[in-house]
Design a protein around this motif. Structure first.
Motif, PDB file in Angstrom:
ATOM      1  N   GLY A 193       3.355  -7.284  -6.578  1.00  0.00           N
ATOM      2  CA  GLY A 193       3.025  -6.145  -5.731  1.00  0.00           C
ATOM      3  C   GLY A 193       2.428  -6.609  -4.415  1.00  0.00           C
ATOM      4  N   SER A 194       1.625  -7.671  -4.480  1.00  0.00           N
ATOM      5  CA  SER A 194       1.043  -8.211  -3.264  1.00  0.00           C
ATOM      6  C   SER A 194       2.118  -8.808  -2.365  1.00  0.00           C
ATOM      7  N   ALA A 195       3.069  -9.496  -2.989  1.00  0.00           N
ATOM      8  CA  ALA A 195       4.110 -10.153  -2.196  1.00  0.00           C
ATOM      9  C   ALA A 195       5.086  -9.135  -1.601  1.00  0.00           C
ATOM     10  N   VAL A 196       5.559  -8.237  -2.438  1.00  0.00           N
ATOM     11  CA  VAL A 196       6.561  -7.280  -1.969  1.00  0.00           C
ATOM     12  C   VAL A 196       5.876  -6.175  -1.169  1.00  0.00           C
ATOM     13  N   GLY A 197       6.255  -6.062   0.082  1.00  0.00           N
ATOM     14  CA  GLY A 197       5.606  -5.050   0.908  1.00  0.00           C
ATOM     15  C   GLY A 197       6.350  -4.886   2.215  1.00  0.00           C
ATOM     16  N   LEU A 198       5.609  -4.503   3.243  1.00  0.00           N
ATOM     17  CA  LEU A 198       6.261  -4.264   4.533  1.00  0.00           C
ATOM     18  C   LEU A 198       6.826  -5.539   5.130  1.00  0.00           C
ATOM     19  N   GLY A 199       6.299  -6.686   4.695  1.00  0.00           N
ATOM     20  CA  GLY A 199       6.847  -7.950   5.171  1.00  0.00           C
ATOM     21  C   GLY A 199       8.320  -8.075   4.826  1.00  0.00           C
ATOM     22  N   ASN A 200       8.683  -7.643   3.632  1.00  0.00           N
ATOM     23  CA  ASN A 200      10.077  -7.750   3.200  1.00  0.00           C
ATOM     24  C   ASN A 200      10.979  -6.795   3.954  1.00  0.00           C
ATOM     25  N   TYR A 205      -3.699  -4.652  11.254  1.00  0.00           N
ATOM     26  CA  TYR A 205      -2.474  -4.018  11.769  1.00  0.00           C
ATOM     27  C   TYR A 205      -1.507  -3.646  10.648  1.00  0.00           C
ATOM     28  N   TYR A 206      -1.713  -4.241   9.470  1.00  0.00           N
ATOM     29  CA  TYR A 206      -0.862  -3.875   8.341  1.00  0.00           C
ATOM     30  C   TYR A 206      -0.999  -2.379   8.038  1.00  0.00           C
ATOM     31  N   VAL A 207      -2.228  -1.886   8.125  1.00  0.00           N
ATOM     32  CA  VAL A 207      -2.415  -0.454   7.846  1.00  0.00           C
ATOM     33  C   VAL A 207      -1.819   0.426   8.948  1.00  0.00           C
ATOM     34  N   PHE A 219       5.785 -17.228   4.994  1.00  0.00           N
ATOM     35  CA  PHE A 219       4.369 -17.174   4.621  1.00  0.00           C
ATOM     36  C   PHE A 219       3.878 -15.734   4.472  1.00  0.00           C
ATOM     37  N   PHE A 220       4.282 -14.895   5.413  1.00  0.00           N
ATOM     38  CA  PHE A 220       3.802 -13.513   5.367  1.00  0.00           C
ATOM     39  C   PHE A 220       4.351 -12.793   4.147  1.00  0.00           C
ATOM     40  N   SER A 221       5.630 -13.018   3.874  1.00  0.00           N
ATOM     41  CA  SER A 221       6.256 -12.269   2.799  1.00  0.00           C
ATOM     42  C   SER A 221       5.741 -12.711   1.428  1.00  0.00           C
ATOM     43  N   VAL A 222       5.636 -14.017   1.208  1.00  0.00           N
ATOM     44  CA  VAL A 222       5.086 -14.479  -0.069  1.00  0.00           C
ATOM     45  C   VAL A 222       3.596 -14.140  -0.122  1.00  0.00           C
ATOM     46  N   ILE A 232      -3.864  -3.767  -0.747  1.00  0.00           N
ATOM     47  CA  ILE A 232      -5.044  -3.941  -1.608  1.00  0.00           C
ATOM     48  C   ILE A 232      -5.331  -5.426  -1.859  1.00  0.00           C
ATOM     49  N   SER A 233      -4.288  -6.244  -1.877  1.00  0.00           N
ATOM     50  CA  SER A 233      -4.549  -7.670  -2.106  1.00  0.00           C
ATOM     51  C   SER A 233      -5.250  -8.278  -0.895  1.00  0.00           C
ATOM     52  N   LEU A 234      -4.907  -7.783   0.288  1.00  0.00           N
ATOM     53  CA  LEU A 234      -5.577  -8.279   1.491  1.00  0.00           C
ATOM     54  C   LEU A 234      -7.027  -7.807   1.530  1.00  0.00           C
TER      55      LEU A 234
HETATM   56  N1  TRP Z   1       3.229 -10.112   1.436  1.00  0.00           N
HETATM   57  C1  TRP Z   1       2.914  -8.799   1.887  1.00  0.00           C
HETATM   58  C2  TRP Z   1       4.150  -8.195   2.529  1.00  0.00           C
HETATM   59  O1  TRP Z   1       5.181  -8.797   2.542  1.00  0.00           O
HETATM   60  C3  TRP Z   1       1.725  -8.773   2.795  1.00  0.00           C
HETATM   61  C4  TRP Z   1       0.612  -9.577   2.271  1.00  0.00           C
HETATM   62  C5  TRP Z   1      -0.103  -9.334   1.135  1.00  0.00           C
HETATM   63  C6  TRP Z   1       0.139 -10.789   2.803  1.00  0.00           C
HETATM   64  N2  TRP Z   1      -1.010 -10.337   0.924  1.00  0.00           N
HETATM   65  C7  TRP Z   1      -0.871 -11.237   1.933  1.00  0.00           C
HETATM   66  C8  TRP Z   1       0.477 -11.513   3.918  1.00  0.00           C
HETATM   67  C9  TRP Z   1      -1.554 -12.440   2.205  1.00  0.00           C
HETATM   68  C10 TRP Z   1      -0.187 -12.694   4.175  1.00  0.00           C
HETATM   69  C11 TRP Z   1      -1.182 -13.170   3.311  1.00  0.00           C
HETATM   70  O2  TRP Z   1       4.110  -7.119   3.018  1.00  0.00           O
END
Ligand code: TRP
Length: 443
Positions: free
Chosen positions: A18-25, A100-102, A220-223, A323-325
């Motif tokens: 859940g932390s990895a999959v997000g707006l980055g993807n 800025y993610y929010v 890096f951002f996506s993982v 939430i992970s951030l």
């Molecule tokens: N990986 C998330 C995304 O792809 C964003 C994210 C969550 C993140 N935790 C992170 C990015 C830690 C960098 C570091 O949307």
């Protein structure tokens, strides 16, 4: 800090996914891929994810589990006081990214609302105006504030209650919807132009600094590894779980979602004839294409149902990431100052909300902060890989061999971390830092 544990092994994997999959993807992949590079960008991204980010993710999980400390204190705990600075870097970057993610979550929420109200752009000129209209002024500001508040509420609810449940349903559903949309796209006229853009091969691009920089940032951002977000989760991880297997599952899922999102976005650009809008690469790529694509009058009511479901899922995926951030500053405040969870959440939320205001009212500012934060993210990942690979390799080895994974596997992992990850990230950092410097100061 609390010694609460994950409800199940699956619970941790789900939360980490859940932390990895997000707006980055979705947003991030569309944004960076739209800047060019084609197949070379995709290949570099894949190589970095599996050769660099995966070992780093394992190291980060092991650091969390073996110290059971918050991101702020874990580095000093394992390697002595002078490493305390790394903990501070984790804190600065996670708060910076979240700020800025929010805002991006706000854009997503606004789009969801528009989908519900039947106000998504139905023609090309409306599609052109759409992103500028959601990314400025009070709409953007309200979206940002509501999103950080919501993130705070989930984090305040605690580890198990808040996090596991949301992810269990959201990630698989999002995955399923993306597959359906990608299949739908295949059969649309002109879709092939989109695939040609995304996967078109030009070997020269492999050496193009901007393609390389984008691939590093995206990976890096996506993982989501390098700044302690997963470390914070791993502090609640039971000794019994096999970290490398879990990390591999997370990274694979994350990458699949990113590629699938690309296979929806870029065909849509071609199908809708939005090439000139997205052409030179823009942060708005996702929001210029998907809302319009799902609002096509020819799709009728199906389009409405799909758009509402899809943007709800994207929003859920974004919350499970945000939430992970937020957990990074929150667990650090709890661990370091002995605050209770609610107070830590309230203070962190207030700080993040304040810092995000400039990004909420000005997209160009958001783009710059994103650039700087990604650079720091990679720097932090580099220091973390040096720490775990070269400074305390014994701790890493001990933590990993405690569970039933073979010595040779651990040795291979450590070797990769030392001899592949560290040099590759060093190189990547130089390219990314140079790019960022040029973008910020030379324009
Ligand atoms: N990986 C998330 C995304 O792809 C964003 C994210 C969550 C993140 N935790 C992170 C990015 C830690 C960098 C570091 O949307």
């Amino acid at each position: 800090m609390t010694k609460e544990r994950w409800g199940s092994g699956l619970g941790f994997v789900l939360a980490a996914a859940g932390s990895a999959v997000g707006l980055g993807n979705l947003w991030g992949f569309a944004y960076r891929a739209s800047q060019g590079g084609g197949g070379a960008f995709v290949l570099l991204y894949l190589v970095i994810v599996f050769l660099v980010c995966l070992p780093l993710l394992v190291a980060e999980m092991a650091l969390g589990r073996s110290t059971r400390k918050s991101p702020l204190r874990a580095p000093a705990e394992i390697a002595g006081k002078s490493w305390g600075l790394l903990g501070w870097l984790f804190l600065v970057v996670s708060v910076g990214i979240l700020s800025y993610y929010v805002v991006l979550m706000g854009y997503t929420g606004t789009t969801l609302l528009n989908a519900l109200l039947g106000q998504l752009p139905v023609d090309k000129s409306a599609a052109t105006d759409y992103f500028p209209s959601i990314s400025t002024g009070s709409v953007s500001l309200i979206g940002q504030l509501l999103s950080i508040a919501l993130t705070g509420i989930v984090v305040a609810a605690g580890v198990r209650g808040g996090i596991e449940r949301l992810t269990r349903l959201g990630v698989p559903l999002l995955f399923f919807m993306l597959i359906c949309l990608a299949i739908w796209a295949v059969f649309q006229p002109n879709a092939h132009e989109g695939y040609a853009f995304l996967f078109g091969w030009d070997a020269k691009q492999l050496l193009d600094p901007s393609t390389i920089a984008n691939a590093f940032k995206q990976a890096f951002f996506s993982v989501g590894t390098g700044i302690g977000a997963i470390l914070a989760y791993s502090a609640y991880l039971s000794r019994k779980s096999s970290i490398p297997g879990e990390a591999l599952a997370v990274v694979t899922m994350d990458t699949a979602v990113g590629l699938l999102a690309g296979c929806v976005t870029f065909p849509l650009v071609a199908i809708l004839g939005l090439g000139d809008l997205v052409g030179a690469g823009t942060v708005g790529t996702l929001f210029s294409t998907l809302p319009h694509g799902l609002a096509l009058p020819s799709l009728g009511i199906a389009g409405k149902i799909v758009s509402v479901t899809f943007f709800s899922l994207v929003y859920i995926a974004a919350i499970t990431s945000s939430i992970s951030l937020l957990e990074v500053p929150v667990s650090s405040l709890i661990d370091n100052l002995g605050w209770n969870r609610n107070k830590a959440v309230l203070c962190s939320v207030a700080l993040v909300a304040l810092l995000g205001i400039p990004s909420a009212i000005n997209v160009n500012f958001l783009v710059k902060v994103d650039s700087v934060m990604n650079t720091l993210l990679i720097a932090s990942g580099l220091i973390l890989s040096v720490l775990m690979g070269w400074v305390v390799p014994k701790r890493l080895r001990a933590d990993l061999t405690e569970v039933s994974i073979g010595n040779s596997q651990v040795a291979g992992l450590l070797w990769t971390l030392r001899w592949i990850s560290v040099p590759t990230i060093s190189l990547g950092f130089c390219v990314v830092a140079e790019e960022t410097f040029r973008n910020i100061f030379m324009q």
